[in-house]
Design a protein around this motif. Structure first.
Motif, PDB file in Angstrom:
ATOM      1  N   ARG A  27      55.781  17.691 -33.115  1.00  0.00           N
ATOM      2  CA  ARG A  27      56.733  16.345 -33.559  1.00  0.00           C
ATOM      3  C   ARG A  27      58.203  16.657 -33.640  1.00  0.00           C
ATOM      4  NH1 ARG A  27      55.404  16.925 -40.303  1.00  0.00           N
ATOM      5  NH2 ARG A  27      56.052  19.127 -40.447  1.00  0.00           N
ATOM      6  N   VAL A  28      58.948  15.522 -33.694  1.00  0.00           N
ATOM      7  CA  VAL A  28      60.491  15.708 -33.955  1.00  0.00           C
ATOM      8  C   VAL A  28      60.766  15.799 -35.574  1.00  0.00           C
ATOM      9  CG1 VAL A  28      62.479  14.814 -33.696  1.00  0.00           C
ATOM     10  CG2 VAL A  28      60.865  14.406 -32.176  1.00  0.00           C
ATOM     11  N   LEU A  29      61.103  16.660 -36.030  1.00  0.00           N
ATOM     12  CA  LEU A  29      61.549  17.037 -37.414  1.00  0.00           C
ATOM     13  C   LEU A  29      63.282  16.769 -37.594  1.00  0.00           C
ATOM     14  CD1 LEU A  29      59.962  17.923 -39.672  1.00  0.00           C
ATOM     15  CD2 LEU A  29      60.712  20.128 -39.477  1.00  0.00           C
ATOM     16  N   LEU A  30      63.594  15.572 -38.117  1.00  0.00           N
ATOM     17  CA  LEU A  30      64.809  15.205 -38.408  1.00  0.00           C
ATOM     18  C   LEU A  30      65.415  15.851 -39.671  1.00  0.00           C
ATOM     19  CD1 LEU A  30      65.147  11.499 -37.183  1.00  0.00           C
ATOM     20  CD2 LEU A  30      65.172  13.560 -35.984  1.00  0.00           C
ATOM     21  N   GLN A  31      66.153  16.951 -39.752  1.00  0.00           N
ATOM     22  CA  GLN A  31      66.560  17.830 -40.861  1.00  0.00           C
ATOM     23  C   GLN A  31      67.706  17.229 -41.618  1.00  0.00           C
ATOM     24  OE1 GLN A  31      64.650  20.542 -42.368  1.00  0.00           O
ATOM     25  NE2 GLN A  31      64.217  21.966 -40.673  1.00  0.00           N
ATOM     26  N   LEU A  32      67.582  16.676 -42.623  1.00  0.00           N
ATOM     27  CA  LEU A  32      68.914  16.148 -43.545  1.00  0.00           C
ATOM     28  C   LEU A  32      69.636  17.216 -44.495  1.00  0.00           C
ATOM     29  CD1 LEU A  32      67.854  12.778 -44.290  1.00  0.00           C
ATOM     30  CD2 LEU A  32      68.837  13.320 -42.279  1.00  0.00           C
ATOM     31  N   PHE A  33      70.921  17.424 -44.070  1.00  0.00           N
ATOM     32  CA  PHE A  33      71.709  18.506 -44.559  1.00  0.00           C
ATOM     33  C   PHE A  33      72.827  17.835 -45.540  1.00  0.00           C
ATOM     34  CE2 PHE A  33      69.239  21.100 -41.972  1.00  0.00           C
ATOM     35  CZ  PHE A  33      68.550  22.049 -42.901  1.00  0.00           C
ATOM     36  N   GLY A  34      73.299  18.286 -46.350  1.00  0.00           N
ATOM     37  CA  GLY A  34      74.531  17.751 -47.048  1.00  0.00           C
ATOM     38  C   GLY A  34      74.825  18.232 -48.545  1.00  0.00           C
ATOM     39  N   TYR A  35      76.180  17.862 -49.069  1.00  0.00           N
ATOM     40  CA  TYR A  35      76.350  17.873 -50.350  1.00  0.00           C
ATOM     41  C   TYR A  35      75.349  17.065 -51.367  1.00  0.00           C
ATOM     42  CZ  TYR A  35      80.637  20.137 -48.832  1.00  0.00           C
ATOM     43  OH  TYR A  35      81.568  20.812 -48.112  1.00  0.00           O
ATOM     44  N   THR A  36      75.055  17.501 -52.345  1.00  0.00           N
ATOM     45  CA  THR A  36      74.261  16.577 -53.474  1.00  0.00           C
ATOM     46  C   THR A  36      74.832  15.408 -53.769  1.00  0.00           C
ATOM     47  OG1 THR A  36      75.330  17.960 -55.315  1.00  0.00           O
ATOM     48  CG2 THR A  36      73.368  18.646 -54.589  1.00  0.00           C
ATOM     49  N   GLY A  37      74.215  14.334 -53.840  1.00  0.00           N
ATOM     50  CA  GLY A  37      74.865  13.092 -54.027  1.00  0.00           C
ATOM     51  C   GLY A  37      75.624  12.224 -52.941  1.00  0.00           C
ATOM     52  N   HIS A  38      75.226  12.853 -52.066  1.00  0.00           N
ATOM     53  CA  HIS A  38      76.004  12.216 -50.742  1.00  0.00           C
ATOM     54  C   HIS A  38      75.189  11.184 -49.855  1.00  0.00           C
ATOM     55  CE1 HIS A  38      80.143  14.240 -49.884  1.00  0.00           C
ATOM     56  NE2 HIS A  38      79.520  14.744 -51.064  1.00  0.00           N
ATOM     57  N   GLY A  39      73.991  11.131 -50.505  1.00  0.00           N
ATOM     58  CA  GLY A  39      73.037   9.839 -49.835  1.00  0.00           C
ATOM     59  C   GLY A  39      71.963  10.214 -48.784  1.00  0.00           C
ATOM     60  N   LYS A  40      71.452  11.701 -48.867  1.00  0.00           N
ATOM     61  CA  LYS A  40      70.558  11.834 -47.868  1.00  0.00           C
ATOM     62  C   LYS A  40      69.261  11.081 -48.277  1.00  0.00           C
ATOM     63  CE  LYS A  40      70.574  16.397 -49.066  1.00  0.00           C
ATOM     64  NZ  LYS A  40      71.751  16.460 -50.038  1.00  0.00           N
ATOM     65  N   SER A  41      68.762  11.171 -49.527  1.00  0.00           N
ATOM     66  CA  SER A  41      67.547  10.481 -49.960  1.00  0.00           C
ATOM     67  C   SER A  41      67.806   8.903 -49.435  1.00  0.00           C
ATOM     68  CB  SER A  41      67.018  10.523 -51.539  1.00  0.00           C
ATOM     69  OG  SER A  41      66.978  11.815 -51.582  1.00  0.00           O
ATOM     70  N   ASN A  56      61.083  -6.398 -47.584  1.00  0.00           N
ATOM     71  CA  ASN A  56      60.572  -5.786 -48.750  1.00  0.00           C
ATOM     72  C   ASN A  56      60.855  -4.129 -49.034  1.00  0.00           C
ATOM     73  OD1 ASN A  56      58.758  -5.150 -50.897  1.00  0.00           O
ATOM     74  ND2 ASN A  56      56.836  -4.951 -49.725  1.00  0.00           N
ATOM     75  N   PHE A  57      62.006  -3.960 -49.622  1.00  0.00           N
ATOM     76  CA  PHE A  57      62.599  -2.617 -49.509  1.00  0.00           C
ATOM     77  C   PHE A  57      61.696  -1.888 -50.612  1.00  0.00           C
ATOM     78  CE2 PHE A  57      65.526   0.459 -51.750  1.00  0.00           C
ATOM     79  CZ  PHE A  57      65.723   0.969 -50.539  1.00  0.00           C
ATOM     80  N   LYS A  58      61.451  -0.443 -50.329  1.00  0.00           N
ATOM     81  CA  LYS A  58      60.807   0.326 -50.885  1.00  0.00           C
ATOM     82  C   LYS A  58      61.679   1.565 -50.857  1.00  0.00           C
ATOM     83  CE  LYS A  58      56.182  -1.330 -49.610  1.00  0.00           C
ATOM     84  NZ  LYS A  58      54.714  -0.963 -49.072  1.00  0.00           N
ATOM     85  N   GLU A  59      61.438   2.364 -52.343  1.00  0.00           N
ATOM     86  CA  GLU A  59      62.319   3.558 -52.500  1.00  0.00           C
ATOM     87  C   GLU A  59      61.291   4.614 -52.110  1.00  0.00           C
ATOM     88  OE1 GLU A  59      64.067   5.066 -56.324  1.00  0.00           O
ATOM     89  OE2 GLU A  59      65.964   4.359 -55.058  1.00  0.00           O
ATOM     90  N   HIS A  60      61.248   5.288 -51.008  1.00  0.00           N
ATOM     91  CA  HIS A  60      60.164   6.171 -50.841  1.00  0.00           C
ATOM     92  C   HIS A  60      60.552   7.623 -51.092  1.00  0.00           C
ATOM     93  CE1 HIS A  60      57.841   3.640 -48.126  1.00  0.00           C
ATOM     94  NE2 HIS A  60      59.000   3.137 -47.687  1.00  0.00           N
ATOM     95  N   ALA A  61      62.057   7.749 -50.990  1.00  0.00           N
ATOM     96  CA  ALA A  61      62.577   9.137 -51.673  1.00  0.00           C
ATOM     97  C   ALA A  61      63.420   8.853 -52.731  1.00  0.00           C
ATOM     98  CB  ALA A  61      63.422   9.627 -50.444  1.00  0.00           C
ATOM     99  N   GLU A  62      63.420   9.477 -53.804  1.00  0.00           N
ATOM    100  CA  GLU A  62      63.982   9.062 -55.091  1.00  0.00           C
ATOM    101  C   GLU A  62      65.662   9.343 -54.967  1.00  0.00           C
ATOM    102  OE1 GLU A  62      64.152   9.901 -59.811  1.00  0.00           O
ATOM    103  OE2 GLU A  62      62.861  11.267 -58.481  1.00  0.00           O
ATOM    104  N   ALA A  63      66.399   8.541 -54.789  1.00  0.00           N
ATOM    105  CA  ALA A  63      67.672   8.443 -54.806  1.00  0.00           C
ATOM    106  C   ALA A  63      68.405   8.154 -55.915  1.00  0.00           C
ATOM    107  CB  ALA A  63      68.177   7.468 -53.673  1.00  0.00           C
ATOM    108  N   GLY A  64      69.650   9.367 -55.941  1.00  0.00           N
ATOM    109  CA  GLY A  64      70.655   9.297 -56.990  1.00  0.00           C
ATOM    110  C   GLY A  64      72.082   9.554 -56.507  1.00  0.00           C
ATOM    111  N   GLU A  65      73.219   9.146 -57.417  1.00  0.00           N
ATOM    112  CA  GLU A  65      74.503   9.091 -56.903  1.00  0.00           C
ATOM    113  C   GLU A  65      75.097  10.224 -57.743  1.00  0.00           C
ATOM    114  OE1 GLU A  65      76.692   5.698 -56.466  1.00  0.00           O
ATOM    115  OE2 GLU A  65      75.039   4.560 -55.459  1.00  0.00           O
ATOM    116  N   THR A  66      74.605  11.246 -58.671  1.00  0.00           N
ATOM    117  CA  THR A  66      75.271  12.087 -59.250  1.00  0.00           C
ATOM    118  C   THR A  66      75.488  13.659 -58.357  1.00  0.00           C
ATOM    119  OG1 THR A  66      73.053  13.180 -60.023  1.00  0.00           O
ATOM    120  CG2 THR A  66      73.904  11.134 -61.156  1.00  0.00           C
ATOM    121  N   ASP A  67      76.461  14.122 -58.865  1.00  0.00           N
ATOM    122  CA  ASP A  67      76.672  15.390 -58.012  1.00  0.00           C
ATOM    123  C   ASP A  67      75.789  16.368 -58.220  1.00  0.00           C
ATOM    124  OD1 ASP A  67      79.212  14.562 -56.863  1.00  0.00           O
ATOM    125  OD2 ASP A  67      80.294  14.945 -58.938  1.00  0.00           O
ATOM    126  N   HIS A  68      74.805  16.219 -59.145  1.00  0.00           N
ATOM    127  CA  HIS A  68      73.632  17.309 -59.355  1.00  0.00           C
ATOM    128  C   HIS A  68      72.710  17.183 -58.517  1.00  0.00           C
ATOM    129  CE1 HIS A  68      75.659  18.473 -62.874  1.00  0.00           C
ATOM    130  NE2 HIS A  68      75.761  17.394 -63.284  1.00  0.00           N
TER     131      HIS A  68
END
Length: 290
Positions: A27-41, A56-68
Motif C-alpha cells: 500500500r501507499v502510505l501518505l504520511q502527514l506532518f506539520g505543526y499542531t493546528g495547521h490542518g492535517k486532520s 454529504n460531508f463527514k468528519e472522519h478525523a477529529e479536527a481542531g484549530e487550536t495550537d495544542h
C-alpha cells in the motif's frame, strides 16, 4: 484531465500498474506532518470528501484549530483500497527528542494506532526502535506530506527546523515532501510558497479544506485537493520505475535513526538545552516541529 478523470485515476491506482510491479509493497502510505493546528486532520477529511460522490460531508478525523492540536495517536485513514493517509502527531514546541519521535513516525517505527509519547532519554528511544523489530513494517511505500497553515507566524528558528526536515525526508524515503499550504485565501500564500521552494520543495499546493461549515464542493477547491494525492502517486510511480528492496530500505531508515540519536548525544549545545529549565527554553525560542 477533468476532475472526474482525476478522481477515477486516484481511485483505480494500483501498485501493480508500473512495469516492475509492486516489488513487495502492499500500500501507499501518505504520511502527514506539520505543526499542531495547521490542518492535517481537516486535510484528511477533505481528501475523503472529494473522492466521494455527493455533498454529504463527514468528519472522519477529529479536527481542531487550536495550537495544542487534537491528534495524539498515529491514526490511519484508508482513502482507497491501495492508499492510506496517516495523521501523525504534530508539534509546536520541540526539543531533540520530539524531533526524533517525528522521524520515528516517518520511518514507520511507531505502530499505527499507537499513542505517540515524547520520550525524554536516549535509552527509551533506542528501546523503542528495538521493539519495533517485533513486527517490522516494510511493505508500506511512504510518501511524506508537510501541511503548513498560511496565516500562522513561525519563527526563523522553527523554519530552519522545517528546512532540516525537508532535507532529511529524501534520505529516509527517497521522496521530497509534498507541501500543502492550508487556508490559502487568508494570507499571501505565494510568499510562503517561495520560502518552501527555497528549502527545496518540488511540489507546493495551496488549498482550502472542506469543513462542516464550508462543505459546498467547488471545482477549484476539489481540484487542488485531488492534485495533492495525484502528485503523491506520481512520486510513487517514478520511484518504482527502478528496482527497489523494501526490507533494505527499512534497514536504511533505521540506520538514519541510530545516527540521528547518536548525533543528539554528541552535540553539547543540544545536551545543554535538554537539561535547561523549561522557562529558559521558552525564552530562547518557540521551537519548530523537527
Amino acid at each position: 484531465m477533468d476532475i472526474r478523470q482525476l478522481r477515477d485515476k486516484i481511485l483505480s491506482f494500483s501498485l501493480e500498474d508500473v512495469d516492475l510491479g509492486s516489488q513487495g509493497y502492499t500500500r501507499v502510505l501518505l504520511q502527514l506532518f506539520g505543526y499542531t493546528g495547521h490542518g492535517k486532520s481537516s486535510f484528511i477529511n477533505s481528501c475523503m470528501y472529494v473522492l466521494e460522490e455527493g455533498e454529504n460531508f463527514k468528519e472522519h478525523a477529529e479536527a481542531g484549530e487550536t495550537d495544542h492540536g487534537l491528534t495524539m495517536v498515529r491514526n490511519a485513514y484508508p482513502i482507497t483500497d491501495m492508499i492510506t493517509m496517516v495523521d501523525n502527531r504534530g508539534c509546536s514546541k520541540m526539543n531533540d527528542f520530539e524531533r526524533a519521535e517525528v522521524y520515528a513516525q516517518l520511518g514507520n517505527f511507531v505502530p499505527i494506532g499507537e499513542r505517540v509519547e515524547w520520550k525524554d532519554n536516549y535509552k527509551a528511544m533506542m528501546e523503542a526502535l528495538e521493539i519495533s523489530e517485533l513486527e517490522p513494517n516494510f511493505s508500506d511505500f511512504i510518501v511524506p506530506i508537510f501541511v503548513y497553515r498560511v496565516r500562522k507566524q513561525t519563527s526563523t528558528e522553527s523554519m530552519q527546523d522545517v528546512k532540516t526536515f525537508m532535507e532529511n525526508c529524501p534520505k529516509m524515503t527517497g521522496i521530497v515532501p509534498i507541501v500543502v499550504l492550508t487556508f490559502k485565501t487568508s494570507a499571501d500564500y505565494l510568499e510562503i510558497e517561495k520560502q518552501f521552494r527555497l528549502m527545496g520543495a518540488e511540489t507546493v499546493i495551496a488549498i482550502e479544506n472542506y469543513t462542516k461549515m464550508s462543505n459546498i464542493k467547488t471545482l477549484g477547491r476539489t481540484t487542488d485537493i485531488l492534485m495533492v494525492i495525484d502528485s503523491a502517486l506520481r512520486n510513487v510511480r517514478f520511484r518504482l520505475e527502478l528496482p527497489r528492496n523494501p526490507k533494505r530500505e527499512r534497514i536504511e531508515r533505521k540506520k538514519f535513526m541510530y545516527n540521528y540519536i547518536d548525533q543528539m548525544k554528541s552535540h553539547p549545545e543540544r545536551e545543554r538545552m535538554r537539561v535547561q529549565p523549561f522557562y529558559k527554553r521558552r525564552e530562547r525560542s518557540v521551537c519548530g516541529i523537527y
